[in-house]
Scaffold this motif. Sequence first.
Motif: not given
Length: 225
Positions: A193-194, A196-198
Motif C-alpha cells: 500500500f505505501w 503504491c502511494l509513494s
Amino acid sequence: MNVPAKLYLLACFTLLTDLTLGFGQNQDTEFTFLLPAGRTECFYQTTVKNWSLEVEYQVIAGAGLDVGFTLISPSGYRLASDFRRSDGIHTVDPTEDGDYRLCFDNSFSKLSEKMVFFDVIVNGQGGNGGGREEWADEAPPESMVEYKLEDIRASMDSVYRHLEKSRQVQAVLRAFEARDRYLLEDNLWRVSFWSCLSLLVMLTVAVSQIYTLRRLFDDKKRVCT
C-alpha cells in the motif's frame, strides 16, 4: 482480502489441524478459536485432586496480538491473571477436584477480533496406560520376569512422555507459525500500500514539474514575440 476474512481462513486452517488432537480421551488438549471484539470467552478443564495442570496460550492474529487471561480454581480463587499479553504459561500443582475456568478477555478492544491458541496439559499421578499394570500381576513375585516387566514398563513410560512432549512442542510451533504467517501477510499488505502511494506521489510530482516547465517556456516565447 480484508483482515476479518483472513482471520477466518487462518482459523479454519488451524482448526483442521487441531481437531485431530482435540478434546478426546487424552489429557492434553490444543484448541484454536476466534475471540470477538469486546467479548470474554471461558473454557473449563476438569481435574482430579493432587494432579498437575499447565496452561499455555498464544495470540496468533488480530490487532495488537494481545488478550487478557484469567485462571480460576474450582473453589473460585483467581490463580493467575494477565492483562494485554500475547502469550503466557501458568502451572497449577497440585490441583483441586473440580473444573478449572480459563477465561480470555478481549473487552478492551472494540473493533479487532483475536485468534487465540491455547494448550492444556493435565498430568495424573498414576500415569497413562493402566492396562500395563496387569503385566506385573502375571509374573510371580520376586522373580526375574517381574524385574524385566518393570524395566519394559519404565521404558514405555519414558517413550510415551517424550512423544507427548514432542507433540506439545509441535502444537506450539504450529501456533507460532500461524502467527508469523499472519504478520507477514499483514506487513506485505502495508508495504504494498505505501509503495503504491509513494509511486503515485512521485508520478504526480513528476507530472507537475513537467507541466510547470512547459508553462514557463511558453511564457518566455510569448514575451519574446
